[in-house]
Scaffold this active site. Structure first.
Site, PDB file in Angstrom:
ATOM      1  CB  SER A  87       0.262  -3.551   2.861  1.00  0.00           C
ATOM      2  OG  SER A  87       1.092  -2.587   3.453  1.00  0.00           O
TER       3      SER A  87
ATOM      4  CB  CYS B 142      -3.757   1.626   7.013  1.00  0.00           C
ATOM      5  SG  CYS B 142      -3.567   3.102   8.040  1.00  0.00           S
TER       6      CYS B 142
ATOM      7  CG  ASP C  38      -5.526   5.926   2.439  1.00  0.00           C
ATOM      8  OD1 ASP C  38      -5.514   5.459   3.589  1.00  0.00           O
ATOM      9  OD2 ASP C  38      -4.786   6.841   2.057  1.00  0.00           O
TER      10      ASP C  38
ATOM     11  CG  ASN D 125       4.347  -1.594   5.238  1.00  0.00           C
ATOM     12  OD1 ASN D 125       5.469  -1.903   5.607  1.00  0.00           O
ATOM     13  ND2 ASN D 125       3.387  -2.479   5.189  1.00  0.00           N
TER      14      ASN D 125
ATOM     15  CB  CYS E  70      -0.977  -0.026   1.171  1.00  0.00           C
ATOM     16  SG  CYS E  70      -0.207   0.008   2.801  1.00  0.00           S
TER      17      CYS E  70
HETATM   18  P1  4NP Z   1      -1.848   2.824   4.001  1.00  0.00           P
HETATM   19  O1  4NP Z   1      -2.546   4.158   4.562  1.00  0.00           O
HETATM   20  O2  4NP Z   1      -1.301   3.169   2.646  1.00  0.00           O
HETATM   21  O3  4NP Z   1      -2.992   1.853   3.929  1.00  0.00           O
HETATM   22  O4  4NP Z   1      -0.788   2.442   5.007  1.00  0.00           O
HETATM   23  C1  4NP Z   1      -1.922   5.395   4.655  1.00  0.00           C
HETATM   24  C2  4NP Z   1      -1.054   5.647   5.692  1.00  0.00           C
HETATM   25  C3  4NP Z   1      -0.491   6.909   5.818  1.00  0.00           C
HETATM   26  C4  4NP Z   1      -0.804   7.894   4.901  1.00  0.00           C
HETATM   27  C5  4NP Z   1      -1.663   7.632   3.848  1.00  0.00           C
HETATM   28  C6  4NP Z   1      -2.219   6.373   3.731  1.00  0.00           C
HETATM   29  N1  4NP Z   1      -0.237   9.193   5.043  1.00  0.00           N
HETATM   30  O5  4NP Z   1      -0.641  10.100   4.295  1.00  0.00           O
HETATM   31  O6  4NP Z   1       0.641   9.378   5.911  1.00  0.00           O
END
Ligand code: 4NP
Length: 158
Positions: free
Chosen positions: A15, A13, A124, A11, A8
């Site tokens: 994945s 949430c 997301d 990494n 993702c």
């Molecule tokens: P993930 O979610 O890609 O499922 O781990 C996210 C985690 C952090 C962020 C965006 C999506 N961020 O913008 O920091």
């Protein structure tokens, strides 16, 4: 050993949830010749454990994410893993740019293993509430079942 990498953006949430759910299902089915890991296309959260909301949503389903720490995808992953599966098209396109052409057939969208779902991408949940994490887990559970069935079938043919 068949090796799967879930990818993702952060990494922290989606994945890690996919890795945790997939490992949990493998353990329940006493399958020990499939391995799962996860990584992010960004380096934003490298070294961090999964988001608290992801850990809580997982633990409500008996899935333990402890011991996971975020890392960024690296080129060697395309050699090391048999399947490199993105949570959404944005991350898939990053993988397509990084991946050497001889390994392109390892890439795909995780939800392709849940063809009965309407969604093709795991949304997301980072900016959402705990209900978003539960919805993400439902999709991940469906795709994990489909992916395990796919790999087990493919192993029988070889
Ligand atoms: P993930 O979610 O890609 O499922 O781990 C996210 C985690 C952090 C962020 C965006 C999506 N961020 O913008 O920091």
């Amino acid at each position: 050993m068949v090796k799967v990498l879930f990818v993702c953006l952060g990494n922290i949430c989606r994945s890690p949830l996919a890795e945790g759910v997939f490992r949990h299902k493998l353990a329940q089915a006493h399958i020990d010749d499939i391995e799962a890991h996860s990584a992010g296309t960004s380096d934003w959260h490298v070294g961090e454990p999964p988001d608290d909301r992801a850990r809580e949503a997982a633990s409500r389903r008996g899935v333990d994410l402890s011991g996971q720490y975020a890392r960024q995808v690296e080129r060697a992953d395309f050699e090391r893993f048999d399947h490199v599966l993105a949570m959404d098209r944005q991350n898939l396109s990053v993988l397509e740019r990084l991946c050497p052409s001889e390994h392109r057939d390892k890439l795909g969208l995780f939800l392709d293993y849940a063809p009965h779902l309407e969604e093709r991408e795991v949304p997301d949940p980072y900016w959402g509430g705990s209900d978003h994490f539960d919805a993400v887990l439902d999709m991940i559970e469906a795709a994990a079942d489909g992916l395990i069935a796919h790999i087990v079938e493919a192993e029988k043919r070889t």
